[in-house]
Design a protein around this motif. Structure first.
Motif, PDB file in Angstrom:
ATOM      1  N   CYS A  48      78.546 -53.432 -44.883  1.00 48.29           N
ATOM      2  CA  CYS A  48      79.557 -52.398 -44.642  1.00 48.29           C
ATOM      3  C   CYS A  48      80.239 -52.549 -43.290  1.00 48.29           C
ATOM      4  O   CYS A  48      80.923 -51.628 -42.838  1.00 48.29           O
ATOM      5  CB  CYS A  48      78.910 -51.022 -44.747  1.00 48.29           C
ATOM      6  SG  CYS A  48      77.705 -50.728 -43.431  1.00 48.29           S
ATOM      7  N   THR A  49      80.103 -53.708 -42.660  1.00 48.31           N
ATOM      8  CA  THR A  49      80.668 -53.905 -41.325  1.00 48.31           C
ATOM      9  C   THR A  49      82.192 -53.786 -41.330  1.00 48.31           C
ATOM     10  O   THR A  49      82.872 -54.369 -42.170  1.00 48.31           O
ATOM     11  CB  THR A  49      80.272 -55.292 -40.773  1.00 48.31           C
ATOM     12  OG1 THR A  49      78.848 -55.366 -40.703  1.00 48.31           O
ATOM     13  CG2 THR A  49      80.867 -55.526 -39.391  1.00 48.31           C
ATOM     14  N   VAL A  50      82.699 -53.002 -40.405  1.00 47.42           N
ATOM     15  CA  VAL A  50      84.131 -52.906 -40.123  1.00 47.42           C
ATOM     16  C   VAL A  50      84.277 -53.039 -38.611  1.00 47.42           C
ATOM     17  O   VAL A  50      83.289 -52.967 -37.876  1.00 47.42           O
ATOM     18  CB  VAL A  50      84.752 -51.571 -40.607  1.00 47.42           C
ATOM     19  CG1 VAL A  50      84.622 -51.425 -42.119  1.00 47.42           C
ATOM     20  CG2 VAL A  50      84.142 -50.375 -39.887  1.00 47.42           C
ATOM     21  N   LEU A  51      85.492 -53.242 -38.139  1.00 50.37           N
ATOM     22  CA  LEU A  51      85.726 -53.267 -36.699  1.00 50.37           C
ATOM     23  C   LEU A  51      86.257 -51.903 -36.273  1.00 50.37           C
ATOM     24  O   LEU A  51      87.215 -51.391 -36.849  1.00 50.37           O
ATOM     25  CB  LEU A  51      86.704 -54.369 -36.314  1.00 50.37           C
ATOM     26  CG  LEU A  51      86.254 -55.799 -36.617  1.00 50.37           C
ATOM     27  CD1 LEU A  51      87.249 -56.799 -36.032  1.00 50.37           C
ATOM     28  CD2 LEU A  51      84.844 -56.064 -36.109  1.00 50.37           C
ATOM     29  N   LEU A  52      85.598 -51.337 -35.292  1.00 49.83           N
ATOM     30  CA  LEU A  52      85.986 -50.052 -34.730  1.00 49.83           C
ATOM     31  C   LEU A  52      86.416 -50.323 -33.289  1.00 49.83           C
ATOM     32  O   LEU A  52      85.580 -50.715 -32.463  1.00 49.83           O
ATOM     33  CB  LEU A  52      84.789 -49.098 -34.781  1.00 49.83           C
ATOM     34  CG  LEU A  52      85.043 -47.646 -34.425  1.00 49.83           C
ATOM     35  CD1 LEU A  52      85.912 -46.976 -35.487  1.00 49.83           C
ATOM     36  CD2 LEU A  52      83.717 -46.906 -34.301  1.00 49.83           C
ATOM     37  N   ASP A  53      87.702 -50.199 -33.038  1.00 50.84           N
ATOM     38  CA  ASP A  53      88.258 -50.565 -31.731  1.00 50.84           C
ATOM     39  C   ASP A  53      87.839 -51.981 -31.337  1.00 50.84           C
ATOM     40  O   ASP A  53      87.494 -52.250 -30.179  1.00 50.84           O
ATOM     41  CB  ASP A  53      87.845 -49.546 -30.664  1.00 50.84           C
ATOM     42  CG  ASP A  53      88.413 -48.156 -30.949  1.00 50.84           C
ATOM     43  OD1 ASP A  53      89.535 -48.074 -31.497  1.00 50.84           O
ATOM     44  OD2 ASP A  53      87.731 -47.171 -30.646  1.00 50.84           O
ATOM     45  N   GLY A  54      87.841 -52.876 -32.321  1.00 53.14           N
ATOM     46  CA  GLY A  54      87.554 -54.289 -32.087  1.00 53.14           C
ATOM     47  C   GLY A  54      86.086 -54.666 -32.091  1.00 53.14           C
ATOM     48  O   GLY A  54      85.757 -55.847 -31.977  1.00 53.14           O
ATOM     49  N   LYS A  55      85.208 -53.704 -32.226  1.00 51.70           N
ATOM     50  CA  LYS A  55      83.771 -54.001 -32.210  1.00 51.70           C
ATOM     51  C   LYS A  55      83.169 -53.796 -33.604  1.00 51.70           C
ATOM     52  O   LYS A  55      83.493 -52.818 -34.282  1.00 51.70           O
ATOM     53  CB  LYS A  55      83.058 -53.089 -31.216  1.00 51.70           C
ATOM     54  CG  LYS A  55      83.485 -53.305 -29.774  1.00 51.70           C
ATOM     55  CD  LYS A  55      82.648 -52.487 -28.837  1.00 51.70           C
ATOM     56  CE  LYS A  55      82.850 -52.732 -27.391  1.00 51.70           C
ATOM     57  NZ  LYS A  55      84.045 -53.205 -26.850  1.00 51.70           N
ATOM     58  N   PRO A  56      82.284 -54.701 -34.018  1.00 49.62           N
ATOM     59  CA  PRO A  56      81.677 -54.543 -35.340  1.00 49.62           C
ATOM     60  C   PRO A  56      80.694 -53.368 -35.375  1.00 49.62           C
ATOM     61  O   PRO A  56      79.872 -53.223 -34.463  1.00 49.62           O
ATOM     62  CB  PRO A  56      80.959 -55.877 -35.566  1.00 49.62           C
ATOM     63  CG  PRO A  56      80.750 -56.463 -34.213  1.00 49.62           C
ATOM     64  CD  PRO A  56      81.825 -55.914 -33.327  1.00 49.62           C
TER      65      PRO A  56
END
Length: 156
Positions: A48-56
């Motif tokens: 379910c990894t997404v990038l949140l403000d560029g961070k995984p």
């Protein structure tokens, strides 16, 4: 229900969420972005990894209401006008997709790495994807794909 706006892949989405609703469930069920996979639901597999403000981040552990002021990037937002991102192309060319279930999370973890370190060592690649589990055949082709994208220098 609480009304919030989420900025996902550069677009604002107005959604109504329950206070305990995860980012993963909102992305999949309310915004329709099913590229983010639901795996263990405990933050251990990285599907379910997404990038949140560029961070995984593992979106199964994030509450949607806690990320309403953040930039969220999912695998759907990586391609540009129908053209695959260089990491996506490298995964295809190196045969790293395998069953595909872990691939979106792997690619986004690799993107975060290459954004910070365009020329990582094999050890740095292994460390960056260590939170993403592959249950198919292993990591050799995945590491080759990330190395290939890095060598081309066009991972952004």
């Amino acid at each position: 229900m609480i009304s919030i706006e989420l900025k996902v892949n550069g677009e604002i989405h107005a959604v109504s969420v329950k206070p305990n609703e995860t980012l993963l469930d909102v992305l999949r069920d309310k915004i329709g972005l099913t590229g983010t996979k639901k795996g263990c639901d405990t933050g251990q597999c990285g599907a379910c990894t997404v990038l949140l403000d560029g961070k995984p981040v593992t979106s199964c552990l994030m509450l949607a209401i806690d990320v309403k002021k953040s930039e969220i990037l999912t695998i759907e937002g990586l391609a540009d006008n129908g053209s695959l991102h260089s990491l996506q192309e490298a995964f295809v060319n190196e045969g790293a997709v395998q069953c595909g279930y872990c691939t979106p999370g792997m690619i986004l973890s690799a993107k975060a790495l290459l954004d910070q370190n365009p020329h990582p060592s094999e050890g740095e690649i292994k460390e960056a994807i260590s939170g993403n589990l592959c249950r198919c055949t292993g990591y050799v082709k995945i590491i080759q794909a990330v190395s290939s994208a890095a060598a081309k220098g066009s991972a952004k």
